[in-house]
Design a protein around this motif. Structure first.
Motif, PDB file in Angstrom:
ATOM      1  N   GLU A 121       0.827  -1.207   0.000  1.00 60.40           N
ATOM      2  CA  GLU A 121       0.000   0.000   0.000  1.00 60.40           C
ATOM      3  C   GLU A 121       0.865   1.261   0.000  1.00 60.40           C
ATOM      4  OE1 GLU A 121      -3.547   2.072   2.714  1.00 60.40           O
ATOM      5  OE2 GLU A 121      -2.865   0.037   3.118  1.00 60.40           O
ATOM      6  N   ALA A 125       1.399   3.975  -3.173  1.00 63.11           N
ATOM      7  CA  ALA A 125       1.141   5.404  -2.998  1.00 63.11           C
ATOM      8  C   ALA A 125       2.354   6.227  -3.414  1.00 63.11           C
ATOM      9  CB  ALA A 125       0.781   5.684  -1.541  1.00 63.11           C
ATOM     10  N   GLU A 129       2.630   8.944  -6.699  1.00 60.80           N
ATOM     11  CA  GLU A 129       3.043  10.340  -6.613  1.00 60.80           C
ATOM     12  C   GLU A 129       4.117  10.659  -7.649  1.00 60.80           C
ATOM     13  OE1 GLU A 129       4.255  11.218  -2.677  1.00 60.80           O
ATOM     14  OE2 GLU A 129       2.264  10.921  -1.788  1.00 60.80           O
TER      15      GLU A 129
END
Length: 215
Positions: A121, A125, A129
């Motif tokens: 996770e 993420a 980005e």
């Protein structure tokens, strides 16, 4: 041109008959005169990873998550060691010892699974980005390159469900865009380089969930 009265009816009929076909031919000629669409293909995913900024981000992310990956690898080794001890002591261990080791193995397996889920996770993420940041700037480079070279359409071969089944090497502009991106957005090196996430780690070190020890 001198036309006698006998030919007037025939010429009028021919004029009416040829009116539509002549217009159609002119329309076709006008369409054929327009320049054909210039199409290129590009692997956006590979382009993002291949940029100097993408490589730098990849190294930074691998360094950032190395401690968590090492921790999960240690848990994996504990599970494998427990499985080995249970297998070797199948005939010598007492029922209480076997039950204790079974519970310990299940606890380690749950811990490993939770760690894997959390790491994935956080990694996704961080990747998102970086991909968004590089992707926005790469679109600007691509737009300028396409206008300067007359491309009307650029297809992404890395997109899920991409309609591209073939693209010649001459139409692939991936390396051109990477080169122009690096020129437009040079990276800092050394201690001044800002840490960043990576779009795609080279080889994930996260171990796969282990099987529960069997009695």
């Amino acid at each position: 041109m001198i036309v006698n009265s006998r030919n007037l009816g025939t010429m009028a009929a021919l004029a009416l008959f040829c009116l539509t076909p002549v217009r159609a031919v002119r329309a076709q000629n006008a369409a054929s005169a327009a320049p054909p669409a210039k199409i290129a293909v590009m692997n956006v995913r590979n382009a993002i990873v291949a940029t100097a900024e993408g490589k730098q981000a990849q190294a930074a992310l691998q360094s950032q998550f190395a401690p968590k990956q090492n921790e999960l690898q240690n848990i994996q080794k504990q599970i494998e060691d427990l499985q080995r001890r249970m297998s070797e002591g199948a005939r010598t261990l007492s029922d209480d010892e076997k039950a204790k080791m079974q519970r310990e193995g299940e606890m380690l397996s749950r811990r490993l699974q939770r760690g894997n889920d959390d790491l994935n996770e956080e990694l996704n993420a961080a990747q998102g980005e970086v991909v968004d940041g590089i992707g926005r700037k790469m679109l600007e480079v691509l737009d300028r390159y396409s206008r300067e070279n007359g491309y009307t359409v650029v297809l992404d071969t890395s997109a899920q469900g991409s309609p591209v089944v073939y693209g010649s090497s001459q139409s692939d502009i991936t390396q051109d865009i990477v080169r122009l991106y690096d020129q437009a957005y040079p990276v800092k090196t050394g201690a001044s380089a800002a840490p960043a996430g990576a779009p795609k780690p080279a080889a994930p070190a996260t171990p796969a969930p282990a099987k529960k020890p069997t009695q």
